[in-house]
Design a protein around this motif. Sequence first.
Motif, PDB file in Angstrom:
ATOM      1  N   GLY A 663       0.918  -1.254  -0.065  1.00  0.00           N
ATOM      2  CA  GLY A 663       0.071  -0.106  -0.083  1.00  0.00           C
ATOM      3  C   GLY A 663       0.707   1.230  -0.089  1.00  0.00           C
ATOM      4  O   GLY A 663       0.622   2.199  -0.784  1.00  0.00           O
ATOM      5  N   ILE A 664       1.838   1.328   0.578  1.00  0.00           N
ATOM      6  CA  ILE A 664       2.762   2.360   0.935  1.00  0.00           C
ATOM      7  C   ILE A 664       3.419   2.832  -0.381  1.00  0.00           C
ATOM      8  O   ILE A 664       3.643   3.732  -0.992  1.00  0.00           O
ATOM      9  CB  ILE A 664       3.980   2.281   2.099  1.00  0.00           C
ATOM     10  N   GLY A 665       3.879   1.538  -1.151  1.00  0.00           N
ATOM     11  CA  GLY A 665       4.422   1.751  -2.597  1.00  0.00           C
ATOM     12  C   GLY A 665       3.519   2.213  -3.301  1.00  0.00           C
ATOM     13  O   GLY A 665       4.000   3.032  -4.239  1.00  0.00           O
ATOM     14  N   PHE A 669       3.988   5.918  -5.272  1.00  0.00           N
ATOM     15  CA  PHE A 669       4.490   5.736  -6.670  1.00  0.00           C
ATOM     16  C   PHE A 669       3.590   5.393  -7.919  1.00  0.00           C
ATOM     17  O   PHE A 669       3.870   5.602  -8.823  1.00  0.00           O
ATOM     18  CB  PHE A 669       5.704   5.081  -6.714  1.00  0.00           C
ATOM     19  N   GLY A 670       2.609   4.494  -7.489  1.00  0.00           N
ATOM     20  CA  GLY A 670       1.617   3.979  -8.186  1.00  0.00           C
ATOM     21  C   GLY A 670       0.981   4.948  -9.197  1.00  0.00           C
ATOM     22  O   GLY A 670       0.048   5.687  -8.907  1.00  0.00           O
ATOM     23  N   ASP A 685      11.626   0.533 -15.333  1.00  0.00           N
ATOM     24  CA  ASP A 685      12.683   1.718 -15.197  1.00  0.00           C
ATOM     25  C   ASP A 685      11.717   3.069 -15.343  1.00  0.00           C
ATOM     26  O   ASP A 685      12.072   4.005 -15.072  1.00  0.00           O
ATOM     27  CB  ASP A 685      13.284   1.524 -16.733  1.00  0.00           C
ATOM     28  N   THR A 686      10.356   2.980 -15.726  1.00  0.00           N
ATOM     29  CA  THR A 686       9.319   3.884 -15.678  1.00  0.00           C
ATOM     30  C   THR A 686       8.201   3.766 -14.446  1.00  0.00           C
ATOM     31  O   THR A 686       7.714   4.756 -14.165  1.00  0.00           O
ATOM     32  CB  THR A 686       8.955   4.418 -17.012  1.00  0.00           C
ATOM     33  N   TYR A 687       7.785   2.905 -14.445  1.00  0.00           N
ATOM     34  CA  TYR A 687       6.674   2.327 -13.566  1.00  0.00           C
ATOM     35  C   TYR A 687       7.371   2.064 -12.207  1.00  0.00           C
ATOM     36  O   TYR A 687       7.934   1.104 -11.855  1.00  0.00           O
ATOM     37  CB  TYR A 687       5.906   1.108 -13.934  1.00  0.00           C
ATOM     38  N   ARG A 688       7.376   3.227 -11.323  1.00  0.00           N
ATOM     39  CA  ARG A 688       7.923   2.960  -9.978  1.00  0.00           C
ATOM     40  C   ARG A 688       7.574   2.068  -9.124  1.00  0.00           C
ATOM     41  O   ARG A 688       6.326   2.045  -8.610  1.00  0.00           O
ATOM     42  CB  ARG A 688       8.139   4.478  -9.373  1.00  0.00           C
ATOM     43  N   MET A 689       8.266   1.223  -8.471  1.00  0.00           N
ATOM     44  CA  MET A 689       7.667   0.416  -7.215  1.00  0.00           C
ATOM     45  C   MET A 689       8.605   0.643  -6.235  1.00  0.00           C
ATOM     46  O   MET A 689       9.433   1.123  -6.171  1.00  0.00           O
ATOM     47  CB  MET A 689       7.940  -1.246  -7.879  1.00  0.00           C
ATOM     48  N   ILE A 690       8.006   0.478  -5.065  1.00  0.00           N
ATOM     49  CA  ILE A 690       8.725   0.386  -3.742  1.00  0.00           C
ATOM     50  C   ILE A 690       9.979  -0.278  -3.673  1.00  0.00           C
ATOM     51  O   ILE A 690      10.105  -1.577  -4.064  1.00  0.00           O
ATOM     52  CB  ILE A 690       7.804   0.348  -2.469  1.00  0.00           C
ATOM     53  N   LEU A 743       4.159  11.350  -4.312  1.00  0.00           N
ATOM     54  CA  LEU A 743       5.121  12.130  -4.556  1.00  0.00           C
ATOM     55  C   LEU A 743       5.232  12.710  -6.119  1.00  0.00           C
ATOM     56  O   LEU A 743       4.629  12.042  -6.752  1.00  0.00           O
ATOM     57  CB  LEU A 743       6.446  11.028  -4.436  1.00  0.00           C
ATOM     58  N   ASN A 744       6.040  13.730  -6.225  1.00  0.00           N
ATOM     59  CA  ASN A 744       6.203  14.296  -7.494  1.00  0.00           C
ATOM     60  C   ASN A 744       7.065  13.362  -8.629  1.00  0.00           C
ATOM     61  O   ASN A 744       7.436  12.248  -7.988  1.00  0.00           O
ATOM     62  CB  ASN A 744       6.656  15.828  -7.352  1.00  0.00           C
ATOM     63  N   ALA A 745       7.302  13.689  -9.735  1.00  0.00           N
ATOM     64  CA  ALA A 745       8.076  13.108 -10.712  1.00  0.00           C
ATOM     65  C   ALA A 745       9.430  12.728 -10.461  1.00  0.00           C
ATOM     66  O   ALA A 745      10.183  11.879 -10.810  1.00  0.00           O
ATOM     67  CB  ALA A 745       7.810  13.800 -11.907  1.00  0.00           C
ATOM     68  N   LYS A 746       9.820  13.828  -9.321  1.00  0.00           N
ATOM     69  CA  LYS A 746      11.287  13.697  -8.979  1.00  0.00           C
ATOM     70  C   LYS A 746      11.385  12.734  -7.783  1.00  0.00           C
ATOM     71  O   LYS A 746      12.566  12.439  -7.056  1.00  0.00           O
ATOM     72  CB  LYS A 746      11.958  14.968  -8.522  1.00  0.00           C
ATOM     73  N   GLY A 747      10.130  12.281  -7.302  1.00  0.00           N
ATOM     74  CA  GLY A 747      10.093  11.116  -6.051  1.00  0.00           C
ATOM     75  C   GLY A 747      10.226  12.067  -4.838  1.00  0.00           C
ATOM     76  O   GLY A 747      10.599  11.415  -3.820  1.00  0.00           O
ATOM     77  N   SER A 748       9.981  13.250  -4.758  1.00  0.00           N
ATOM     78  CA  SER A 748       9.961  14.012  -3.332  1.00  0.00           C
ATOM     79  C   SER A 748       8.769  14.498  -3.052  1.00  0.00           C
ATOM     80  O   SER A 748       7.777  14.500  -4.017  1.00  0.00           O
ATOM     81  CB  SER A 748      10.986  15.164  -3.663  1.00  0.00           C
TER      82      SER A 748
END
Length: 750
Positions: A663-665, A669-670, A685-690, A743-748
Amino acid sequence: MSLAKTTFGRRSFIKKSSLAGGGLLLSFNWLASCKMSAEELATLPEEWFTLNGYLKIANNGTVTIMSPNPEGGQGVKTAMPMIVADELDIDWKNVIVEQAPLNTELYNRQFIGGSQAIRQGWNGLRMAGASARYMLKAAAAQAWQVPTSEVTTRRGILQHEKSNHFTSYGEMASAAAKIPVPEEIALKEIGDFRIIGTPRKNVDGKKIVTGKPLFGIDTYKEGMLIAMIVHPPAFGLKFKSVDQEAIKALPGIRGVFPIKVLNDDFTRQHFDTCAFLEVVAIVGSSTWEVMQAKKALAVQWEAFETYTEERKPYRGPQRTLTIPGGLESSVDHWEKMVEMSSNKTKEVRRDGHPEAAFAQADKIIERTYSAPFLAHNCMEPMNFFADVQADSALLVGPLQKAELTEHTLADRLGIPVAQIDIEMTRLGGGYGRRSYANWAIEAALISQKMETPIKLVYSREDDMTGGIYRPTYQVTYKAALDAQNNLTALHVNAGGIPESPLYADRFPAGAVGNYLAESWTVNTNITIGSFRAPRSNFMASAEQSFLDEVAEIAGKDPIEFRLELLEQAKKNPVGENNDYDADRYAGVLKLVKEKSNWNAADSNTKRGVSAYYCHNTYAAQVLDVTIENNRPIVQKVICALDCGIVINPDGAKNMAEGGIVDGIGNALFGELTFKNGIPEKSNFDTYRMIRMSEAPREIDVHFVENTIDPTGLGEPTFPPIFAALANALYKATGKRYYKQPFLNAKGSVG
């Protein structure tokens, strides 16, 4: 309700036979635990109880339990046999668990989904073990010429204390096979359980860590070929033509041809969702050779017009679905959802006079939440082995709903169901994705065309761009507060593409005197399907985030605010269809408050709370977060659960932890977006997983202790963690999170 001294009747639940070479075999119905009384069950027709499980006791005392349900990491292959073994009173070390083959004549509900396996199997499994124990005692009593009531058991040993007789189950198994199945049987008192409630290791654990062939992807048969498919690159396109000759001469390639997955006039069942009805198959000697040929293949696609398809849901009447033509984009999806939520929508529930209450409100809070499509991303790629002969078919692979899939296979192959054999392997992840088995049908059609055994393997890109997604959703909540900051009205307007996430009868329905729930949908040609805790995975996030904000505006502690509402639902419930127990709901909130030391939090961390009810289980979570280098670090999650009796504490904690991490992931990012029908992400590489480093540093799971029948755990910890995280992030950043991912596109968090 306590099950102490419970008795069950109806001999049709359990049948017996002798084993070749001696021993006792009991077949039993895993649906015998339906929520019915013994009297109600006795009125049901004999044929309803299709037997679907086996308990074998051999002369050496070994007990073999066949597990009919597919195992996908939820632990049923360990927990279900524990229930049988406890009532049987056998030593756990003498139990062997085996995966049963698909056989709809013997088994019923031979699938996984909805976190229902333990809940629906509980009483039937207990009765199977208890009946076998009784028959063993009766056989011993006959042999020793003593009353059956004086024979006792302990860990596979029969004893008559007065005469000093004792023997093992194995030595008495053949004689027990001659004993009539008892008409009714007393079950153990809950306090007498020796196996249930104790931690047990996964029965497949050693095989998994030593790399034994358990999964579908491990399947290998001598002489089999490898197949892959090419599907349209965009939703809204269909097959037009393929240049087969261009790759036929490539090394190892044995065949290139289009296949039609389902016939045009086929009435699809609930799990027959198929994004692309016609795909191109490539068959070769090795995976590498097929992959290289796939890159060189030239396929022409064309747009399709709007069409309809007949669909028979798992429950309810047949309906006609409209599949719109066109190449869809996420930007348009958001605009359509905003437009639909503003129009007149379908009223699902109304309590009191919400419009009047809003007109008289001292404060009105209105917020809108949204979430994107999500891909399941099972770690094991979609795969299936098929060997189709002229009048029979053997298939091997990972499926969640194999007993439903075989009917679709029979229709498409022209082979009777009785001549189709599906061997179920362990699932390398399911989450609803493997309920939809178009790749199994594709494998069978390819084998039938090639007249040889093949194994079909999807690449990650094939799977991620192939449909069956979590829908995209939007919900607007509006709350009214009076001058004393009491919640006087609540309005929920929820919808999605192509389904609505609304659960109109769930909390806080029933706790608010003036309540309105509305629903809407938008059609799409992007296919969707069950995704871990369907609909709840979004509604919990929005609902619990909104309640947190309302509590803050009302100047109330978020846990106390929820408890006040639950007290109202308990003492003065509004409406008659509320689908939760206010006492049990409040119980997990009180437990998580205690275990998290809520009122004495570490000043260096920020925390959020969330609670939700789904799949018959109650979950409450407190999440502690810090921000480091503009990125969230989840320090700890405290989780309280009420799932009734806990069968295997180790397995239960594992399930809870898995749902929390997953759930957190997804919350952080989902996201899967579309442009002109094309998924904009196709691999990790583009679909971000925890990642491991992003999982909570600590997860502390607690269970409410009671004697209520057990319920599911595969899904209930997943939905509420989204809001616990959102509420904690708000405390850390001062920003509310209304749109997923957080999170935004930069992961922050900026």
